[in-house]
Design an enzyme around this catalytic site. Structure first.
Site, PDB file in Angstrom:
ATOM      1  N   LEU A 455      15.269 -33.666   7.694  1.00 54.47           N
ATOM      2  CA  LEU A 455      15.606 -34.956   7.693  1.00 54.47           C
ATOM      3  C   LEU A 455      16.815 -35.164   6.391  1.00 54.47           C
ATOM      4  O   LEU A 455      17.604 -36.090   6.632  1.00 54.47           O
ATOM      5  CB  LEU A 455      14.583 -36.052   7.505  1.00 54.47           C
ATOM      6  CG  LEU A 455      13.421 -36.158   8.482  1.00 54.47           C
ATOM      7  CD1 LEU A 455      12.436 -36.859   8.068  1.00 54.47           C
ATOM      8  CD2 LEU A 455      14.137 -36.627   9.818  1.00 54.47           C
ATOM      9  N   ASP A 572      16.852 -43.001  -9.971  1.00 56.54           N
ATOM     10  CA  ASP A 572      17.681 -42.286  -9.171  1.00 56.54           C
ATOM     11  C   ASP A 572      17.841 -43.216  -7.896  1.00 56.54           C
ATOM     12  O   ASP A 572      17.625 -42.971  -6.712  1.00 56.54           O
ATOM     13  CB  ASP A 572      17.276 -41.032  -8.603  1.00 56.54           C
ATOM     14  CG  ASP A 572      18.024 -40.009  -7.928  1.00 56.54           C
ATOM     15  OD1 ASP A 572      19.040 -40.235  -8.034  1.00 56.54           O
ATOM     16  OD2 ASP A 572      17.665 -39.207  -7.142  1.00 56.54           O
TER      17      ASP A 572
END
Ligand SMILES: *[C@@H]1O[C@H](CO)[C@@H](O)[C@H](O)[C@H]1NC(C)=O
Ligand SMILES: *[C@@H]1O[C@H](CO)[C@@H](O)[C@H](O)[C@H]1NC(C)=O
Ligand SMILES: *[C@@H]1O[C@H](CO)[C@@H](O)[C@H](O)[C@H]1NC(C)=O
Ligand SMILES: *[C@@H]1O[C@H](CO)[C@@H](O)[C@H](O)[C@H]1NC(C)=O
Ligand SMILES: *[C@@H]1O[C@H](CO)[C@@H](O)[C@H](O)[C@H]1NC(C)=O
Ligand SMILES: *[C@@H]1O[C@H](CO)[C@@H](O)[C@H](O)[C@H]1NC(C)=O
Ligand SMILES: *[C@@H]1O[C@H](CO)[C@@H](O)[C@H](O)[C@H]1NC(C)=O
Ligand SMILES: *[C@@H]1O[C@H](CO)[C@@H](O)[C@H](O)[C@H]1NC(C)=O
Ligand SMILES: *[C@@H]1O[C@H](CO)[C@@H](O)[C@H](O)[C@H]1NC(C)=O
Length: 748
Positions: A455, A572
């Site tokens: 993915l 992040d």
């Protein structure tokens, strides 16, 4: 002076259990002020069990019928236990964890001896302690959608503003104001344009100040409990009824008085029948059965089976309603070539309530209004979205599964005992550890068909699509680093598994064995935000959807920063880590990695070069980081959501080389439309766009002190507080002057 000192002293020691707030005293959390006659209480109340607001309500009726008189501009309280209301120098303040959310801003001269009192008629006033007629602020001047007897509407000369009732019922709103040209006349406006002219009956109001003000009469000797309430398209005077058979609010007077003359009389999902009363559309039932029984229908109907747009895959279905006359209120035309496409568009949007495909696709958001039963053709056909009955079956299924698995486990345990006796070994299948399922590597290898369907590639490892338990689609992340020992990892993964929020991707299970660390997450069918923002081929996200996504991300971050047990810095935040579920609800991925990877976390993060553009300056210069580092990354992402462009890409925009810098300059020039994604063709609210751009610019300030907290970001985006013009961040300026290195421009 002495009096004040005494009061201040007392204030810090006594809990408020009266009708008056003296200087230095405060109420916080669930504390209330109660009027002298015991009828009204003032405090922070929550209409839906979510946010709290300052309001006034009937003390004795509060249990079952919490009718709350909110203060005009409802200020949402997010940290209920830590909110306080106090009075200082003649002004009221609402403060949450040290920051002032609201002040009363009295128009008249401040008095340091002013007190705040909840009066017997429900009016909350700020007045002089000794001269009670010196009132400098009062809640009757700031009604929201309800009016108590004795309160007024119209021009208040003293405060110089027009007092009106307002109601927001997204996506619609309604306003009621006095019509100065007609005696006791009023104007009801829906969405600022549908205009209705009504008149209050003689007995109900008193005309004052030459008609610029009307006052709602007191019921007088009957001692009835009454109030006026504005609902979408209807204003009523309601009386509390409590006899042996029924208790509830009964309309004494309503405008309009029949569904034959009003589009809104039957409320959301209510149908006007040929007899002039209302019934609910199939699959719905009255939202307030008591009110319906008493002939007050405007509260409308609600779904019997709730539609759930939180679930990963919407299983909602549609029913055909084909006996209506005309189209419901406010259809939205969308582009769709076929009826199936139209249905799919409706299903993909959380708030889509119905669609119709007849010479074009039309959809309705949130609610259907103005439904009339047709006596003769032509009939209108619309498809109503209803919750999926499968969900109940799912519940049963889950129960069967749970009991089934308990039985299976018992049998297996017995078999294990038997086998043990025969001194042979048997592997036990998937088990649970705390909140999480524990898988073996072999199981996950099988589930992902040998890690064949990749993915994506994140900062901490690759992600693969897999299927567990036969049908549940999951995302399996193979972590790159080893970090902790297996035992430590198992402990940390449990902590991360407990972090659950609508806007966070949920961790379902893990695998930890030898040198392998894998995490199993819920699968997000719409992939990550970058594929929607930057790809030429994807469907363009509308402005409203973008705002919803932004607020969702902000909520997820507030949860991580402030609300979950171990406060977490994500470190992040970037579009690749914002995933979208079937309804395009945003969910933040990859949180808690610092816990799972320990010392290897930093290395993993900074070696991914593409991430650097989202990292705050203090991170790059090696200073300690705080939550504000996430705020910075959020700001960069917000600019990307607004513009549909990579902020970190080095491109010329006029004199500027980076989009955020160009944007900051444009925000300061007051020209924000040029920052909007071209593909939206200007379809955005200019006000919202301006706010969003300002917020983004505040978030990317060099000094973390100047950046807002994520909670403040939400307040700003929701328009609760104004957003000042942000300065242009200096490190970007340096970049423009060619002073700094190209550290921000590193692109993958
Ligand atoms: C409120 O209820 C209490 C107990 O039910 C009763 O004693 C009191 O008189 C009521 N107060 C008012 C103002 O109705
Ligand atoms: C917030 O409220 C809680 C519960 O009353 C209290 O324990 C905590 O100390 C408060 N925090 C602050 C910063 O006042
Ligand atoms: C307070 O009221 C004054 C005068 O009405 C107005 O100019 C000012 O903007 C208000 N301030 C706030 C914070 O609402
Ligand atoms: C407010 O107070 C100042 C001095 O304290 C006075 O000069 C002024 O006239 C007062 N204004 C009003 C409206 O009372
Ligand atoms: C109380 O205040 C009102 C309004 O400001 C004023 O007219 C009145 O004279 C004051 N009364 C006393 C006793 O000071
Ligand atoms: C009500 O809706 C109209 C049209 O959508 C809008 O122009 C107006 O600003 C809204 N009013 C409020 C108070 O939200
Ligand atoms: C109110 O009406 C009276 C007489 O009808 C008039 O004398 C007065 O000036 C009016 N006041 C205002 C504020 O219009
Ligand atoms: C209660 O009030 C309702 C509505 O006014 C009325 O129809 C009903 O007869 C009343 N019941 C009793 C027992 O008084
Ligand atoms: C409500 O529906 C009727 C019949 O379809 C229509 O005539 C009327 O204009 C509609 N009203 C509004 C406000 O949409």
């Amino acid at each position: 002076m002495i009096l004040n000192v005494i009061i201040l002293f007392m204030g810090s020691h006594t809990a408020v259990a009266s009708d008056t707030l003296f200087p230095g005293q405060s109420i916080s959390g669930s504390e209330t002020l109660v009027s002298e006659n015991g009828i009204f209480e003032l405090g922070f109340f929550s209409p839906s069990g979510m946010k709290h607001y300052l309001g006034i309500r009937y003390k004795n009726l509060s249990r079952n019928n919490p009718i709350t008189f909110w203060l005009g501009n409802k200020i949402p309280i997010t940290n209920f236990p830590n909110v306080t209301l106090y009075i200082g120098a003649g002004e009221l303040y609402i403060e949450e964890l040290g920051s002032v959310l609201w002040t009363s801003n009295s128009t008249r001269n401040e008095s340091v001896t002013a007190v705040a009192v909840i009066l017997n008629n429900g009016n909350f006033v700020v007045r002089d302690q000794l001269n009670t007629s010196m009132v400098t602020w009062q809640s009757f001047d700031h009604p929201a959608d309800k009016l108590l007897p004795g309160a007024w509407l119209g021009w208040d000369m003293v405060i110089g503003s027009n007092i009106l009732l307002t109601l927001s019922k997204p996506p619609y709103n309604c306003t009621l104001m006095i019509d100065q040209t007609r005696k006791r006349g009023f104007i009801m406006l829906i969405d600022g344009h549908d205009k209705y002219l009504g008149t209050f009956p003689d007995w109900m109001v008193t005309y004052e100040e030459n008609g610029s003000l009307v006052r709602l009469n007191d019921p007088g000797i009957t001692n009835d409990i009454e109030f006026m309430k504005l609902q979408l398209g209807q204003v009523s005077l309601l009386k509390w009824l409590d006899n042996a058979t029924i208790s509830g609010w009964q309309p004494v007077w309503s405008y309009p008085s029949s569904c034959k003359v009003s589009a809104f009389y039957c409320g959301a999902f209510g149908i006007c029948t040929s007899t002039g009363t209302c019934k609910c559309i199939d699959g719905f039932s009255p939202a307030e059965p008591n009110e319906w029984e008493l002939g007050h229908f405007v509260s409308g109907c609600s779904r019997i089976i709730p539609s759930n747009c939180q679930s990963a895959v919407s299983t909602d279905s549609f029913v055909l309603v084909d006996n209506l006359q005309g189209l419901p209120y406010n259809p939205q035309g969308v582009m769709a070539a076929t009826s199936e496409e139209c249905r799919a568009i409706c299903l993909s949007q959380c708030y889509c309530a119905a669609y119709s495909y007849h010479s074009g696709c039309k959809i309705w958001y949130s609610m259907l209004l103005n439904l009339t039963l047709a006596d003769n053709p032509p009939y209108t056909e619309i498809y109503m979205r209803i919750g999926s009955p499968n969900k109940n079956r799912m519940h049963t299924l889950v129960f069967i599964l749970i009991f089934g698995s308990i039985a299976v486990i018992l049998i297996m345990l017995m078999m294990l005992l038997i086998y043990k006796k025969r001194s042979s070994c048997v592997a036990i299948q998937a088990k649970m550890e705390g909140f999480l399922a524990v898988y073996s590597y072999a199981q996950l290898k099988k589930a992902t068909r040998n890690f064949s369907d990749r993915l994506g590639e994140g900062s901490f490892g690759s992600v693969f699509k897999g299927t567990i338990a036969g049908s549940t689609i999951v995302a399996v992340k193979k972590l790159k680093g080893l970090g902790h020992t297996e035992k430590q990892f198992r402990t940390e993964v449990q902590t991360v598994g407990m972090i659950q929020h609508t806007n966070l991707v949920r961790l379902l299970g893990f695998c930890a064995g030898g040198t392998r660390r894998l995490l199993v997450y819920e699968y997000m069918p719409n992939g990550s935000l970058d594929s929607h923002l930057f790809s030429e081929t994807s469907r363009v996200l509308s402005w409203n959807l973008r705002l919803q996504i932004v607020i969702g991300i902000a909520r997820g971050l507030v949860y991580l920063h402030e609300e979950c047990r171990d406060s977490i810095i994500h470190c992040d935040i970037k579009p690749e880590n914002i995933l979208l579920n079937a309804e395009l609800c945003p969910k933040i991925a990859d949180f808690g990695m610092a816990k799972l990877l320990g010392r290897e976390f930093n290395a993993a993060l900074t070696t991914i070069r593409g991430t650097i553009g989202y990292l705050a300056p203090e991170w790059i210069s090696g200073q300690p980081i705080t939550h504000k580092a996430d705020v910075y990354s959020f700001g960069v992402v917000l600019f990307e959501i607004i513009s549909g462009r990579r902020s970190t890409k080095k491109i010329r925009y006029g004199n500027h080389r980076y989009f955020p810098l160009y944007a900051a300059a444009k925000v300061n020039e007051g020209d924000v439309l040029c920052l909007l994604d071209d593909r939206l063709e200007g379809n955005a609210s200019l006000k919202e766009l301006d706010v969003a751009c300002r917020v983004a610019c505040w978030c990317i300030q060099d000094d973390e002190i100047h950046r807002p907290s994520m909670r403040q970001v939400i307040h700003m985006l929701e328009g609760v507080v104004d957003v000042e013009l942000p300065p242009i961040p200096v490190s970007f300026l340096n970049l423009m002057d060619g002073y700094d290195s190209d550290i921000y421009s590193i692109e993958v």
